[in-house]
Design a protein around this motif. Structure first.
Motif, PDB file in Angstrom:
ATOM      1  N   ILE A  31       0.841  -1.199   0.000  1.00 33.50           N
ATOM      2  CA  ILE A  31       0.000   0.000   0.000  1.00 33.50           C
ATOM      3  C   ILE A  31       0.880   1.254   0.000  1.00 33.50           C
ATOM      4  O   ILE A  31       1.860   1.327   0.745  1.00 33.50           O
ATOM      5  N   LYS A  32       0.510   2.202  -0.863  1.00 32.18           N
ATOM      6  CA  LYS A  32       1.251   3.471  -0.912  1.00 32.18           C
ATOM      7  C   LYS A  32       0.636   4.438   0.084  1.00 32.18           C
ATOM      8  O   LYS A  32      -0.587   4.598   0.118  1.00 32.18           O
ATOM      9  N   THR A  33       1.504   5.074   0.876  1.00 34.55           N
ATOM     10  CA  THR A  33       1.011   6.082   1.817  1.00 34.55           C
ATOM     11  C   THR A  33       1.580   7.439   1.412  1.00 34.55           C
ATOM     12  O   THR A  33       2.606   7.519   0.737  1.00 34.55           O
ATOM     13  N   GLU A  34       0.870   8.491   1.867  1.00 30.52           N
ATOM     14  CA  GLU A  34       1.222   9.863   1.454  1.00 30.52           C
ATOM     15  C   GLU A  34       2.365  10.424   2.279  1.00 30.52           C
ATOM     16  O   GLU A  34       2.235  10.567   3.503  1.00 30.52           O
ATOM     17  N   GLY A  35       3.468  10.751   1.644  1.00 26.32           N
ATOM     18  CA  GLY A  35       4.598  11.387   2.331  1.00 26.32           C
ATOM     19  C   GLY A  35       5.008  10.612   3.561  1.00 26.32           C
ATOM     20  O   GLY A  35       5.148   9.397   3.527  1.00 26.32           O
ATOM     21  N   LYS A  36       5.166  11.353   4.666  1.00 21.01           N
ATOM     22  CA  LYS A  36       5.575  10.690   5.909  1.00 21.01           C
ATOM     23  C   LYS A  36       4.376  10.182   6.699  1.00 21.01           C
ATOM     24  O   LYS A  36       4.536   9.655   7.793  1.00 21.01           O
ATOM     25  N   SER A  37       3.173  10.358   6.169  1.00 21.02           N
ATOM     26  CA  SER A  37       1.976   9.985   6.934  1.00 21.02           C
ATOM     27  C   SER A  37       1.593   8.533   6.641  1.00 21.02           C
ATOM     28  O   SER A  37       2.246   7.840   5.878  1.00 21.02           O
TER      29      SER A  37
END
Ligand code: NDP
Length: 326
Positions: free
Chosen positions: A265-271
Motif C-alpha cells: 500500500i502506498k502512503t502519502e509522504g511521511k503519513s
C-alpha cells in the motif's frame, strides 16, 4: 433480525505490532477502536521464537508472549478485540464518508476510519523438508534469528536485496554463509551485489537451488542442486534462511487502495494516509524495506494519530486529545 448496521469510529484490521500499537493509541484517544485479528492472531511474531531486538526487553521475549501482552495493553484502554477476518471492503471516496466492511463473508459493518495493518507473509519454497523444519533451523528472518547461529555455518536462498542484505548480516555473525541464487545473476542492486561478492565468508552459488533440507528435528545439512548441470552437493549447516520475498496481505483492498506494483500500500509522504479519506495503513503492509516489529509499531502509532486528526477535522471527535501524547 435487526437491520441496524453497527457503526465503528475506528476499525483496525490485523493484530500484529502495528495493529496493537494503533489500538493502544486509538483507545487512549477515546476512538473506541474495534480490532479484527485476522486468521493469524498476533501476526508474524507468533511464529518467531525469541524477540531480542524490541527495545525494553533486556532479556528478550518470546514472540507469542509479546503479542499477548500487546493485546492486554490495548484491551486495558478499551480496545475491543474480535476474532474474525475482514473479507470485503467498500471504501468511500468522500471526506467524512462511511466505509463498508464485511467480516467473515457475512457480518456487515460501517466504519468512520479504518487502519489497515494486515502485514505481509514471507514466501517459502514449499518443499516438504523446508516446511517440516520451520522453527527448527529454517527461518525467513535473518535479523530475527541469525544470532542463534553465531559462529556456525548457514545458508541463505534468494538473490534480491533482502537476500543480499541478510547474507552480509549473517556473514558478520556466522562462520560461513552459502548463498543460493537460482539464476546466473542476482536481482539485487549493484551496490548490494558488491557487498556480497566482497564479503569473504559468503560462498555465492549461481544456478543453484535447494534440493532438500536435511535433518529430523533440526537442520543438519542442505542438499543443493545446480539447475544447469543437475549436479548435487551436500553441505553441513545448522540454519537455512529463506529470503525470496514477502507477499503483502492486500488482496481484499485491490482496485480500491493505491498500491505499488508488488501490492504494498502506498502512503502519502511521511503519513499513513492512503488514497481514501479516513483509511490509513501501518506496518509491513506498507513497508517492504524495514519490516521490523519496532518500525511496524511506530507506524501503528502514526496511523492512530492520523485517524484521530482526521476525525477531529470532520467533526466526529471534538478535538485532538492530549492523552494520546503521554
Ligand atoms: P525480490 O522479489 O526483489 O527478490 C526475490 C529473490 O528471490 C530473487 O532473487 C528471486 O529470483 C528469488 N526467488 C524467488 N522465488 C524463488 C524460489 N522459489 N527459489 C529460489 N529463489 C527464488 O524480493 P526482496 O525481498 O529481496 O525485495 C523486495 C523489495 O524490497 C525489492 O524492491 C527490494 O529492492 C526492496 N528492498 C530494499 C532494500 C534496501 O533498499 N535496503 C532491502 C530489502 C528489500 P529471480 O530473480 O530469479 O526471480
Amino acid at each position: 433480525m435487526s437491520d441496524t448496521v453497527e457503526r465503528i469510529k475506528c476499525l483496525i484490521i490485523g493484530s500484529g505490532p502495528a495493529g496493537y500499537t494503533a489500538a493502544i493509541y486509538a483507545s487512549r484517544a477515546d476512538l473506541k477502536p474495534v480490532m479484527y485479528t485476522g486468521m493469524e492472531p498476533g501476526g508474524q511474531l507468533t511464529t518467531t521464537t525469541e524477540v531480542d531486538n524490541f527495545p525494553g526487553y533486556p532479556e528478550g521475549i518470546d514472540g507469542p508472549t509479546m503479542m499477548v501482552q500487546l493485546q492486554q495493553q490495548a484491551e486495558r484502554f478499551g480496545t475491543e478485540v474480535r476474532i474474525g477476518m475482514v473479507t470485503a471492503v467498500e471504501f468511500s471516496d468522500e471526506v467524512g464518508g462511511i466505509h463498508k466492511i464485511t467480516v467473515d463473508n457475512s457480518t456487515q459493518l460501517e466504519a468512520e476510519t479504518v487502519i489497515i495493518s494486515t502485514g505481509a507473509t514471507a514466501k517459502y519454497l514449499g518443499l516438504p523438508s523446508e516446511q517440516r523444519l520451520r522453527g527448527g533451523g529454517v527461518s525467513a528472518c535473518a535479523v530475527c534469528d541469525g544470532f542463534f547461529y553465531k559462529g556456525q555455518d548457514v545458508a541463505i536462498v534468494g538473490g534480491g536485496d533482502t537476500a543480499a542484505e541478510e547474507a552480509t548480516y549473517l556473514a558478520n555473525i556466522c562462520k560461513k554463509v552459502t548463498m543460493l541464487v537460482r539464476r546466473d545473476e542476482m536481482r539485487a542492486s549493484k551496490a548490494m551485489q558488491h557487498r556480497v561478492t566482497s564479503t569473504k565468508n559468503i560462498d555465492l552459488r549461481y544456478n543453484t537451488e535447494v534440493d532438500e533440507v536435511l535433518g529430523d528435528m533440526v537442520v543438519e545439512g542442505l542438499r543443493m542442486k545446480n539447475n544447469q548441470t543437475g549436479e548435487k552437493e551436500t553441505i553441513d549447516i545448522t540454519g537455512l534462511f529463506i529470503a525470496i520475498g514477502h507477499k503483502p496481505n492486500t488482496d481484499i483492498f485491490k482496485d480500491q487502495i493505491t498500491m505499488d506494483d508488488t501490492g504494498y500500500i502506498k502512503t502519502e509522504g511521511k503519513s499513513t494516509k492512503t488514497n481514501k479519506p479516513g483509511v490509513f495503513a501501518s506496518g509491513d503492509v506498507q513497508d517492504k524495506e524495514y519490516r521490523q516489529a519496532v518500525t511496524a509499531a511506530g507506524t501503528g502509532c502514526m496511523a492512530a494519530l492520523d485517524a484521530e486528526r482526521y476525525l477531529a477535522e470532520i467533526g466526529s471527535v471534538e478535538e485532538v486529545t492530549t492523552s494520546t501524547y503521554n
